[in-house]
Scaffold this motif. Structure first.
Motif, PDB file in Angstrom:
ATOM      1  N   VAL A 413      37.202  42.502  35.829  1.00 45.21           N
ATOM      2  CA  VAL A 413      38.540  41.969  36.121  1.00 45.21           C
ATOM      3  C   VAL A 413      38.527  41.237  37.470  1.00 45.21           C
ATOM      4  CG1 VAL A 413      40.943  42.597  36.538  1.00 45.21           C
ATOM      5  CG2 VAL A 413      39.582  43.863  34.852  1.00 45.21           C
ATOM      6  N   PRO A 414      38.685  39.924  37.462  1.00 46.57           N
ATOM      7  CA  PRO A 414      38.694  39.217  38.750  1.00 46.57           C
ATOM      8  C   PRO A 414      39.998  39.450  39.512  1.00 46.57           C
ATOM      9  CG  PRO A 414      39.042  37.661  36.944  1.00 46.57           C
ATOM     10  CD  PRO A 414      38.821  39.006  36.315  1.00 46.57           C
ATOM     11  N   VAL A 415      39.886  39.618  40.840  1.00 43.57           N
ATOM     12  CA  VAL A 415      41.060  39.725  41.712  1.00 43.57           C
ATOM     13  C   VAL A 415      40.920  38.600  42.738  1.00 43.57           C
ATOM     14  CG1 VAL A 415      42.388  41.219  43.252  1.00 43.57           C
ATOM     15  CG2 VAL A 415      40.964  42.234  41.456  1.00 43.57           C
ATOM     16  N   PRO A 416      41.484  37.422  42.465  1.00 47.86           N
ATOM     17  CA  PRO A 416      41.313  36.323  43.418  1.00 47.86           C
ATOM     18  C   PRO A 416      42.131  36.581  44.680  1.00 47.86           C
ATOM     19  CG  PRO A 416      42.049  35.530  41.249  1.00 47.86           C
ATOM     20  CD  PRO A 416      42.246  36.998  41.274  1.00 47.86           C
ATOM     21  N   GLU A 497      43.302  44.467  26.989  1.00 44.04           N
ATOM     22  CA  GLU A 497      42.607  44.815  28.236  1.00 44.04           C
ATOM     23  C   GLU A 497      43.057  43.862  29.349  1.00 44.04           C
ATOM     24  OE1 GLU A 497      38.513  44.665  27.176  1.00 44.04           O
ATOM     25  OE2 GLU A 497      38.785  46.233  25.666  1.00 44.04           O
ATOM     26  N   THR A 498      42.882  44.333  30.575  1.00 43.10           N
ATOM     27  CA  THR A 498      43.297  43.491  31.714  1.00 43.10           C
ATOM     28  C   THR A 498      42.373  42.289  31.830  1.00 43.10           C
ATOM     29  OG1 THR A 498      44.038  45.485  32.821  1.00 43.10           O
ATOM     30  CG2 THR A 498      43.803  43.526  34.185  1.00 43.10           C
ATOM     31  N   ALA A 499      42.970  41.106  31.961  1.00 41.69           N
ATOM     32  CA  ALA A 499      42.155  39.897  32.117  1.00 41.69           C
ATOM     33  C   ALA A 499      41.909  39.620  33.604  1.00 41.69           C
ATOM     34  CB  ALA A 499      42.870  38.715  31.481  1.00 41.69           C
ATOM     35  N   TYR A 500      42.990  39.609  34.397  1.00 47.00           N
ATOM     36  CA  TYR A 500      42.809  39.398  35.834  1.00 47.00           C
ATOM     37  C   TYR A 500      43.994  40.012  36.569  1.00 47.00           C
ATOM     38  CZ  TYR A 500      46.260  35.558  35.746  1.00 47.00           C
ATOM     39  OH  TYR A 500      47.409  34.815  35.624  1.00 47.00           O
ATOM     40  N   ILE A 501      43.858  40.118  37.888  1.00 47.15           N
ATOM     41  CA  ILE A 501      44.948  40.671  38.717  1.00 47.15           C
ATOM     42  C   ILE A 501      45.338  39.605  39.725  1.00 47.15           C
ATOM     43  CG2 ILE A 501      45.493  42.396  40.486  1.00 47.15           C
ATOM     44  CD1 ILE A 501      43.694  44.340  38.988  1.00 47.15           C
ATOM     45  N   GLU A 502      46.612  39.245  39.744  1.00 48.18           N
ATOM     46  CA  GLU A 502      47.072  38.235  40.714  1.00 48.18           C
ATOM     47  C   GLU A 502      47.804  38.956  41.837  1.00 48.18           C
ATOM     48  OE1 GLU A 502      50.211  34.532  40.728  1.00 48.18           O
ATOM     49  OE2 GLU A 502      48.719  34.602  39.145  1.00 48.18           O
ATOM     50  N   LEU A 512      50.848  43.574  46.449  1.00 40.10           N
ATOM     51  CA  LEU A 512      50.700  44.277  45.169  1.00 40.10           C
ATOM     52  C   LEU A 512      49.843  43.425  44.252  1.00 40.10           C
ATOM     53  CD1 LEU A 512      54.463  45.163  44.667  1.00 40.10           C
ATOM     54  CD2 LEU A 512      52.710  46.568  45.711  1.00 40.10           C
ATOM     55  N   GLY A 513      49.227  44.080  43.291  1.00 36.70           N
ATOM     56  CA  GLY A 513      48.459  43.328  42.305  1.00 36.70           C
ATOM     57  C   GLY A 513      49.182  43.365  40.968  1.00 36.70           C
ATOM     58  N   VAL A 514      49.415  42.187  40.374  1.00 32.87           N
ATOM     59  CA  VAL A 514      50.066  42.129  39.064  1.00 32.87           C
ATOM     60  C   VAL A 514      48.974  42.027  38.004  1.00 32.87           C
ATOM     61  CG1 VAL A 514      51.589  40.783  37.591  1.00 32.87           C
ATOM     62  CG2 VAL A 514      52.082  40.985  40.039  1.00 32.87           C
ATOM     63  N   THR A 515      48.965  42.966  37.075  1.00 33.83           N
ATOM     64  CA  THR A 515      47.912  42.917  36.048  1.00 33.83           C
ATOM     65  C   THR A 515      48.363  42.043  34.889  1.00 33.83           C
ATOM     66  OG1 THR A 515      48.852  44.925  35.158  1.00 33.83           O
ATOM     67  CG2 THR A 515      46.928  45.192  36.499  1.00 33.83           C
ATOM     68  N   VAL A 516      47.446  41.174  34.452  1.00 37.00           N
ATOM     69  CA  VAL A 516      47.738  40.291  33.324  1.00 37.00           C
ATOM     70  C   VAL A 516      46.719  40.609  32.227  1.00 37.00           C
ATOM     71  CG1 VAL A 516      47.901  37.903  32.566  1.00 37.00           C
ATOM     72  CG2 VAL A 516      48.574  38.518  34.897  1.00 37.00           C
ATOM     73  N   MET A 517      47.235  40.951  31.043  1.00 38.26           N
ATOM     74  CA  MET A 517      46.327  41.316  29.949  1.00 38.26           C
ATOM     75  C   MET A 517      45.773  40.058  29.283  1.00 38.26           C
ATOM     76  SD  MET A 517      48.086  44.613  28.199  1.00 38.26           S
ATOM     77  CE  MET A 517      49.433  43.767  27.443  1.00 38.26           C
ATOM     78  N   ARG A 518      44.679  40.268  28.534  1.00 36.81           N
ATOM     79  CA  ARG A 518      44.034  39.107  27.892  1.00 36.81           C
ATOM     80  C   ARG A 518      44.950  38.434  26.880  1.00 36.81           C
ATOM     81  NH1 ARG A 518      38.033  39.079  28.065  1.00 36.81           N
ATOM     82  NH2 ARG A 518      37.610  40.109  30.034  1.00 36.81           N
ATOM     83  N   ILE A 519      45.736  39.233  26.201  1.00 38.22           N
ATOM     84  CA  ILE A 519      46.618  38.638  25.191  1.00 38.22           C
ATOM     85  C   ILE A 519      47.730  37.860  25.875  1.00 38.22           C
ATOM     86  CG2 ILE A 519      48.022  40.739  24.947  1.00 38.22           C
ATOM     87  CD1 ILE A 519      47.111  38.430  22.063  1.00 38.22           C
ATOM     88  N   TYR A 748      52.366  46.583  38.072  1.00 35.21           N
ATOM     89  CA  TYR A 748      51.720  46.505  39.380  1.00 35.21           C
ATOM     90  C   TYR A 748      50.522  47.433  39.291  1.00 35.21           C
ATOM     91  CZ  TYR A 748      55.985  44.356  41.197  1.00 35.21           C
ATOM     92  OH  TYR A 748      57.040  43.524  41.430  1.00 35.21           O
ATOM     93  N   TYR A 749      49.335  46.924  39.545  1.00 37.22           N
ATOM     94  CA  TYR A 749      48.130  47.711  39.306  1.00 37.22           C
ATOM     95  C   TYR A 749      48.158  49.020  40.096  1.00 37.22           C
ATOM     96  CZ  TYR A 749      43.386  49.171  38.630  1.00 37.22           C
ATOM     97  OH  TYR A 749      42.293  49.903  38.270  1.00 37.22           O
ATOM     98  N   GLY A 750      47.978  50.105  39.364  1.00 31.94           N
ATOM     99  CA  GLY A 750      47.851  51.413  40.021  1.00 31.94           C
ATOM    100  C   GLY A 750      49.149  51.982  40.564  1.00 31.94           C
ATOM    101  N   LEU A 751      50.271  51.306  40.324  1.00 30.84           N
ATOM    102  CA  LEU A 751      51.534  51.807  40.876  1.00 30.84           C
ATOM    103  C   LEU A 751      52.510  52.016  39.727  1.00 30.84           C
ATOM    104  CD1 LEU A 751      51.760  49.340  43.884  1.00 30.84           C
ATOM    105  CD2 LEU A 751      51.112  51.730  44.002  1.00 30.84           C
ATOM    106  N   SER A 752      52.353  53.121  39.014  1.00 32.84           N
ATOM    107  CA  SER A 752      53.186  53.283  37.822  1.00 32.84           C
ATOM    108  C   SER A 752      54.653  53.475  38.205  1.00 32.84           C
ATOM    109  CB  SER A 752      52.696  54.471  37.002  1.00 32.84           C
ATOM    110  OG  SER A 752      52.536  55.572  37.869  1.00 32.84           O
ATOM    111  N   GLY A 753      54.909  54.121  39.344  1.00 25.58           N
ATOM    112  CA  GLY A 753      56.306  54.352  39.750  1.00 25.58           C
ATOM    113  C   GLY A 753      57.020  53.039  40.007  1.00 25.58           C
ATOM    114  N   MET A 754      56.376  52.191  40.803  1.00 22.13           N
ATOM    115  CA  MET A 754      57.018  50.899  41.106  1.00 22.13           C
ATOM    116  C   MET A 754      57.146  50.056  39.853  1.00 22.13           C
ATOM    117  SD  MET A 754      55.799  49.344  44.702  1.00 22.13           S
ATOM    118  CE  MET A 754      56.927  47.971  44.646  1.00 22.13           C
TER     119      MET A 754
END
Length: 1570
Positions: A413-416, A497-502, A512-519, A748-754
């Protein structure tokens, strides 16, 4: 007005001038370059002889003064001809000008300009700063409410200013000389001359935030002088420099005196303000801050509930690939030669063309190496699903693209992220936090980037602050190994599956990292392809950041899906050549371009009638920040200019996007050019209440929005209320846009509460039912869906500031500030707006970067006009407006302003502004109601026994002198002189006094007989040389020592009345000698006695310069005494006659002398002897000044009365050797010692780091039983505690330190700590019995309310020691003189044998005296005669017993009535405000406050560079508001040591006030808060 059209300037020259002007305003060229080019251009057209009536040295007024009748002139006349076409007048700038003109009409109002020390002004001058690097010249990104790369704010508005300075202005300015032009300037140049400044020259920028109309002023007050023979514009008479702009309201010139400025501030603040909100109190104490009452007339939403909008069906085209990797594989194998990406070098030449074939093979190589070449075979470092950082510079999209697709193929998963330039980059710590929380261990980067990273000496890449440990992996092909023939990436269909995190930066700076799935990734590309109509092999020019947001989605992802060719323009090229993107569109005949409004703006600035520009190939121009309300002017201006170059109007496609919801909406490129895009002209007033109202009445405060098209294909959109329950908005209500679609981020990656609380949302309708079972994604955008399903964005959630219940958007405020002309003083792009919370409401702060060449007056002028404009348009006050030197605000990686970091710097006082204007008076409307005093209980309130209104009467007394049996021999003598004679006979060789020098050795000592003999000789001298009579007054001017004591008893022996006077300071004669002179005169001294050294000093040149030497009484030098003794010693006949006079300067600056009779003196000594258990065998160390009060009594009188030995330590010696006092205490094994606060402070500060070395020198304080601080003030609990703590290691018992309390009417009321029977041995385990915590708010209302330690608004008070024997105390109401109950705050009254018998004044103010020394209670015990101390305090019966088993009453002193300040009906003690202020910033070493005409003035001493001075202004204002509910009127920053302190270590606030008003402080900075 002469019509300027007659000027013979050809069109192209005018156009060129306009461009030049714009370049200058943007900072693209220097002032010098501008002038050179300008004079070249118009040289030929300038009238040669000045006789033509155009004096080029005088910039003419561009407008006749606006009178109420000339409102039609607000709207600029459109001059005929085409030259107006290019720069359309912009609505907002015009509105701002009109708002300012309106304010001006309302009347002149003066904002006093801050005073600055010269050195501070120079600091912000040209030479001190290098001009900002090129990236800040005209090409900054701006950033305000949000923080991305240049996130629009104001990028669009550039056009707003340039379009409104219409051509007339430009040309007139070109002809009449630029304001600061070197060729044409003369003394009369107005330095504010551009556009609007001169138009408003006669208004002193004032923040008059009131609605009320105050006597409007007409133009008669402006003198208009027409130059001879000229028919051109009228101009005001020139005054010096800039005086015309800076003349303040009452005609006080800028450099005017402080007192005048304060008067002006007071007049300004008296003007009617906005009506205050409803205020009320609850319960006796709680000062409730006003609760915001909603305005019944505020607009409310009235529409029907909105329906969720559905985008068109996402049509699945048959040959769309099943995943992005599959698309890459298809194009990489079918058409490997097709160009995928062309990169540019800084000259705009193609640097490299990446084909689809190369992209495919290289991505495979990266995928293989990432999975197989990191770590070992058994333990690979990366497995599918792991996160990897992508760190690539902005000029290398090809390497980024390869790495990104390599990651997709490897299923990691790339995190630019941005390239960290330094270890301390703004915000990079938060990025590190994101990487850590994503579990990133590997960073992919390019060769060039890897070389450019900061390295340690060993060549390692250091760990960046807050970052996890990373392995840096270079993805250049040459560094990678070839994958084996049988290895092939696994290409699957797009799945969950997660494609990348912006990454996304929040308002508070966290990342924060926003996870974007492949679909989602694939669906989003499909939706973009459909809505933008992308087709294979189209060419697209991308100027945006390709690592995130619109740039990534169009330029890296969707382009590959459709085999398009991307021309990537790096930011560095745009800085060199802002037209580069337009040139590339022409060169490549590109169909699509992705830009931001700033790129369009720069193109406008840079565009020179280039013949070969042709934009007809463009079918779509995606404006990435088109959602920003202020981008509309860039779009319009761009279309205006380039329509003639083939640009079709329907091509401009603004879009709205957010990191969470990806593309929210985009305007479709239509072929139908007849259908105009949607426009909304909304009322700002309505918007601030969250409702949509098309503006009808005032055209001033409007927001013009453009639509951002319709909802994305396959998505659902609704608008929910921004706070509270996510209910659907009504159709005319503004809310947060939410999108329900596959094509959004998922969390938000890893932050289920938020994610649950703020990322996803389940919108519900008015009855509370969910409108969909699937969650929607919040976009963070505020707006509404208009007619025809068009989306309009009015702002961002992040930029939202709720002030006084109304919503304002940071971007709108920025735009208003930027529309205030002239923009000469600040950098357009470098302006930050945020809110801070002060006193339970948000307060708006505006920070801008100031250009180095602007003068103080200019900047101040601009600031005050910004305040007016914001008030006029948004009806909201700005709390603080600060200008910082250019280039000093923290930046985001792409040059925008890092907002949260700027706010952080502001709050911690490290922003270092060069100009600050605070307006707390105008903004803070929720202060508690001023207190109305309640009538106190009168005599009718039932006095029963010792109860008043149900409480025990507050009274207490020391032990009774009459019942105390002691073998006190001295008691049988009425006079101290007799006691000395008796001691000289009975114990002649007993040492009474030992004086130490600064080395700690004995300088001199006196036995009983030596003192007696010295005194006899002095008495002889007085009789013979002084020819004095009985009862004559003698001034004793001696340094602290033994001579003083001998001279005192000499006077008693001669029957004279001594007055001890502090000698003048040899280094400071000018200020100290007049005080000596004053005391000598006021005390009516018949002669002065002193030492030979001081005699000489009094006759010196410096002395005669300070006072008139001839008016001194005779001066006797006691160093040369007669040999013979007097025939007879004087014996007073009556013990009630005067023994001595005690003169002291109170903290309020009053010189007061009190009379001490022989009876009182003896009673005083006896009381102290009993309290301190003093006997001849005792030794007492005294480190006090011996001139007045208890200090004098302990130094001169007590030893003679009680026979103990006094070890005298002059406090001045401690300046040389701070350890002197404590070493003496230790060496002489002293049990009791006395000092002053200044001595204690000297020890605490001077010996803080030396306790270990002192211990090794054998310093031992374990024998000290009492260490008493002699004071006439509230005990300084922080100082005594830190002293106790510091010297605890040297054996000092924690309970040994206590304070005494005395005042003018009774020199000592309390003394010694309580030796508490039960607690004495427990050491520190028990709670400190002598400290209570009271509620500071109740104290302001003269009430005492005890609270727990640490509760908010608590104030620790320490009791002032044990009441002396023979002293009675009662607490009385200072106004009604009635007795008060226990724990009530009132004035301390005292009745005692050693009260002074009255004031000694020349003026014989009998009324004053009788009131202070002989007061009676108005009811209750009306017989006893009391003396009023002038101090507020309270008595409290404690639960503790003293050694004799009695419960004791503790006296708590709160403060002097004279010092207390009555503000808003409440009583404040300066020390409380000062304590708060000193805590706010590490550089504040001391603080003093006083009031002047109801304004609170705070003076702070700055220990730091002068650049920090202005940081203190907002901090001081904030803390006083928060903790004391007071608005500071003036903040004065001075050098260390300016606040005068007397010998007792008390601040002389009144001297300070007089010095301030007389301009004697030489302050570093004075800020006048509006």
């Amino acid at each position: 007005m002469a019509d300027r059209d007659t000027l013979p300037l050809p069109l192209e020259v005018r156009t060129r001038l306009a461009e030049l002007e714009l370049e200058l305003s943007e900072g693209d060229i220097t002032q010098k370059g501008y002038e050179k080019k300008r004079s070249k251009l118009i040289g030929a057209f300038l009238p040669q002889a000045p006789g033509k009536g155009m004096d080029p040295s005088v910039p003419h007024e561009r407008r006749t003064p606006v009178t109420p009748g000339s409102s039609s002139r607000y709207h600029r006349r459109r001059s005929s001809g085409s030259r107006d076409e290019r720069y359309r007048s912009d609505v907002h700038t015009e509105a701002v000008q009109a708002a300012l003109a309106k304010q001006k009409e309302r009347g002149k109002m003066a904002v006093p300009m801050p005073s600055k020390r010269r050195s501070l002004v120079v600091q912000s001058s040209m030479d001190a700063y290098t001009p900002p690097g090129e990236e800040h010249i005209g090409l900054q990104d701006t950033s305000s409410g949000s923080e991305g790369e240049g996130s629009m704010q104001g990028e669009g508005t550039p056009t707003s200013s340039q379009s409104s300075i219409n051509m007339e202005n430009w040309i007139s300015r070109a002809i009449h000389g630029s304001t600061t032009s070197s060729t044409t300037s003369s003394s009369s140049t107005q330095s504010g001359g551009s556009g609007a400044a001169s138009r408003l020259a006669d208004v002193m920028g004032q923040t008059h935030l009131g609605k009320s109309d105050v006597t409007s002023y007409t133009t008669d007050s402006i003198q208009v002088e027409r130059p001879q023979g000229s028919t051109t514009t009228s101009r005001s008479t020139p005054k010096y420099g800039n005086a015309e702009l800076m003349e303040t309201g009452d005609g006080v010139p800028v450099g005017g005196r402080v007192s005048a400025k304060i008067q002006q501030l007071v007049n300004t603040l008296k003007r009617p303000k906005r009506p205050p909100l409803r205020e009320f109190f609850v319960d006796d104490f709680e000062e409730l801050l006003e609760v915001q009452q909603p305005d019944p007339n505020q607009p409310k939403a009235e529409g029907a509930q909105m329906l969720a909008m559905r985008g068109e069906q996402l049509g699945v085209v048959t040959n769309w690939p099943l995943s992005l990797e599959a698309a890459l594989q298809r194009w990489g194998t079918i058409s490997p030669k097709a160009p995928c990406l062309t990169t540019m070098d800084t000259n705009g030449k193609p640097l490299y063309i990446l084909t689809y074939g190369k992209l495919w093979t290289r991505s495979i190589k990266v995928a293989y190496n990432v999975l197989h070449k990191l770590g070992s075979k058994q333990e690979p470092m990366l497995r599918p699903g792991d996160r990897v950082a992508l760190v690539f510079p902005n000029n290398d999209p090809a390497a980024f693209m390869v790495a990104f697709y390599g990651c997709l193929l490897a299923e990691v998963v790339p995190v630019p992220i941005e390239v960290p330039l330094t270890r301390k980059d703004a915000g990079s710590q938060q990025i590190g936090f994101l990487l850590g929380s994503c579990g990133v261990t590997v960073a992919l980067t390019s060769d060039a980037c890897h070389k450019g990273l900061p390295k340690s000496p060993t060549g390692e890449i250091p760990q960046f602050k807050g970052w996890p440990k990373l392995l840096w992996f270079v993805t250049e092909s040459k560094h990678l190994s070839k994958p084996p023939r049988d290895w092939f990436p696994h290409i699957k269909d797009a799945n969950n599956e997660t494609a990348y995190i912006e990454y996304k930066t929040c308002k508070d700076g966290s990342v924060l990292g926003v996870t974007v799935m492949r679909i989602a990734l694939l669906t989003h590309c499909q939706a973009l392809t459909q809505s933008c109509g992308y087709t294979e092999a189209e060419t697209i020019v991308n100027v945006l950041d390709f690592k995130k947001d619109v740039g990534l989605w169009h330029g890296i992802l969707t382009s590959v899906m459709n085999m398009m060719h991307v021309i990537s323009i790096p930011y560095s090229l745009m800085k060199v050549n802002p037209l580069s993107w337009i040139q590339k569109v022409c060169q490549y005949k590109a169909k699509v371009a992705c830009v931001k409004s700033r790129d369009m703006h720069w193109a406008l600035v840079a565009h020179r009638d280039q013949r070969d520009i042709n934009l007809s190939s463009l079918r779509m121009l995606v404006v990435a920040d088109g959602a920003n309300p202020w981008s509309i002017s860039s779009c319009d201006a761009f279309l205006n200019v380039f329509q003639s170059k083939g640009l079709k109007p329907e091509v401009i496609c603004p879009c709205a996007s957010s990191p969470e919801a990806l593309t929210v909406a985009i305007r479709r490129p239509t072929d139908d050019s007849n259908q105009p895009p949607g426009r909304g002209v909304l009322s700002m007033q309505g918007l601030s209440h969250g409702v949509i109202r098309v503006d009808s009445e005032e055209k001033l405060s409007v927001l013009t929005l453009q639509d951002v098209g319709t909802v994305m294909p396959g998505a659902l959109m609704c608008v929910v209320k921004p706070d509270g329950v996510p209910q659907l908005c009504k159709t005319d209500e503004i809310g947060e846009l939410c999108v329900g679609s596959i094509a959004t981020g998922t969390s938000y990656y890893g932050l289920s509460g938020m994610t649950k609380n703020t990322f996803e949302v389940f919108p519900m309708n008015s009855v509370g039912a969910l409108i969909s079972e699937y969650p929607f994604t919040r976009t963070g955008l505020l707006g509404f869906v208009g007619p025809g399903g068009l989306c309009f964005i009015a702002g961002k959630m992040d930029g939202l500031m709720v002030v006084g219940g109304r919503r304002h958007n940071a971007d709108d405020i920025v735009a208003t500030a930027l529309a205030v002309e002239p923009m000469k003083f600040v950098y357009r792009g470098r302006i930050a707006v945020f809110s801070i919370s002060v006193l339970h409401d948000e307060r708006i702060v505006v920070v801008a970067e100031q250009r180095p060449d602007s003068t103080e007056e200019d900047s101040f002028q601009w600031m005050s006009r910004v305040l007016q404009a914001i008030d006029g348009i948004h009806q909201v006050g700005v709390y603080c407006l600060a200008l910082v030197p250019s280039n000093t605000l923290p930046k985001t990686p792409l040059g925008g302003i890092h907002l949260s970091e700027s706010k952080q710097l502001f709050l911690e006082g490290s922003l270092h502004p060069c100009n600050v204007l605070m307006c707390p008076h105008t903004c803070v409307t929720n202060l508690p109601k001023p207190r109305q005093k309640q009538p106190e209980i009168g005599p009718a309130s039932v006095m029963v026994g010792n109860l008043v209104s149900g409480k025990r009467i507050a009274q207490a007394s020391g032990r009774d002198l009459g019942q105390m049996e002691d073998n006190d021999q001295a008691r049988k003598f009425l006079f101290l002189s007799e006691v000395l004679q008796w001691r000289a006979q009975t114990t002649p060789d007993h040492v009474l006094y030992t004086l130490l020098n600064c080395r700690g050795t004995i300088a001199s000592s006196l036995t009983c007989v030596q003192l007696h003999k010295r005194a006899e000789k002095i008495a002889t001298m007085l009789a013979e040389r002084g020819h004095l009579q009985d009862g004559d007054h003698v001034a004793l001017v001696y340094p602290p020592g033994i001579d003083l004591i001998a001279a005192f008893y000499g006077c008693l022996y001669a029957g004279c009345v001594p007055i001890t006077v502090r000698p003048p300071h040899p280094q400071n004669i000018a200020t100290t000698l007049p005080t000596v002179k004053m005391i000598v005169e006021v005390s009516r001294s018949a002669c002065m006695m002193t030492t030979a050294v001081i005699c000489k000093l009094l006759r010196s040149k410096e002395a005669s310069a300070a006072v008139d030497v001839r008016s001194w009484p005779p001066v006797l030098d006691t160093d040369d005494l007669p040999k013979k003794k007097p025939p007879l010693l004087y014996k007073p006949s009556n013990p009630d006659t005067l023994a001595y006079l005690d003169f002291s300067v109170s903290t309020t600056g009053m010189l007061a002398g009190v009379k001490m009779s022989h009876t009182a003196t003896s009673a005083f000594c006896r009381s102290i002897k009993l309290q301190c258990e003093l006997y001849p065998s005792r030794e007492v160390a005294i480190c006090l000044d011996p001139y007045c009060g208890l200090g004098f009594v302990l130094w001169c009188l007590c030893s003679v009365y009680s026979g103990h030995q006094s070890i005298l330590i002059p406090p001045s010696e401690l300046e040389v050797n701070p350890a002197l006092w404590l070493l003496a205490v230790s060496q002489y094994k002293v049990r009791d010692t006395f000092c002053s606060y200044s001595v204690m402070e000297l020890c605490t500060k001077g010996l803080g780091l030396q306790t270990d070395s002192l211990k090794s020198r054998g310093l031992d304080l374990s024998r000290v039983r009492t260490c008493v601080v002699v004071a006439e003030e509230r005990p300084r609990i922080a100082l005594t505690q830190s002293f106790s703590k510091l010297f605890k290691d040297l054996g000092l018992h924690p309970r040994a330190v206590s304070t005494s309390f005395g005042c003018r009417v009774n020199l000592a009321i309390c003394l010694q700590p309580h030796r508490l029977g039960k607690l004495a041995d427990q050491g520190t385990s028990g709670p400190d019995p002598t400290t209570v915590y009271v509620d500071m708010r109740a104290l302001r209302h003269d009430r005492v309310r005890l609270v727990e330690r640490g509760s908010p608004h608590s104030l620790p008070l320490m009791e002032s020691g044990k009441i002396l024997p023979g002293v009675r105390i009662i607490i009385a109401n200072p106004e009604t003189k009635g007795p008060l109950g226990d724990s009530h705050l009132g004035e301390i009254w005292v009745c005692s044998g050693h009260n002074a018998s009255g004031y000694f004044t020349v003026y014989g103010d009998e009324a004053l005296q009788s009131d202070h020394f002989t007061s009676r209670l108005s009811f209750g015990d009306t017989q006893t005669i009391w003396a009023r101390t002038g101090y507020l305090g309270f008595l409290r019966r404690t639960e503790l017993t003293d050694a004799s088993g009695e419960r004791h009453d503790a006296l708590y002193v709160v403060g002097a009535l004279d010092e207390a300040m009555e503000l808003r009906g409440m009583r404040y003690h300066p020390i409380d405000i000062e304590t708060s202020v000193i805590r706010t910033h590490k550089s504040i070493t001391e603080c003093a406050v006083f009031t002047w005409t109801n304004l609170l003035v705070v003076v702070v001493e700055l220990d730091g560079s002068e650049q920090e001075a202005l940081d203190l202004v907002p901090l001081v204002t904030n803390v006083v508001l928060e903790e004391h509910y007071l608005i500071v009127g003036v903040v004065v920053v001075v050098d260390i040591g300016v606040i005068p302190i007397n010998s007792r270590g008390e601040k002389q606030r009144m001297h300070l006030r007089d010095g301030f008003l007389a301009d004697q402080l030489d302050p570093i900075y004075v800020a006048y808060n509006m």
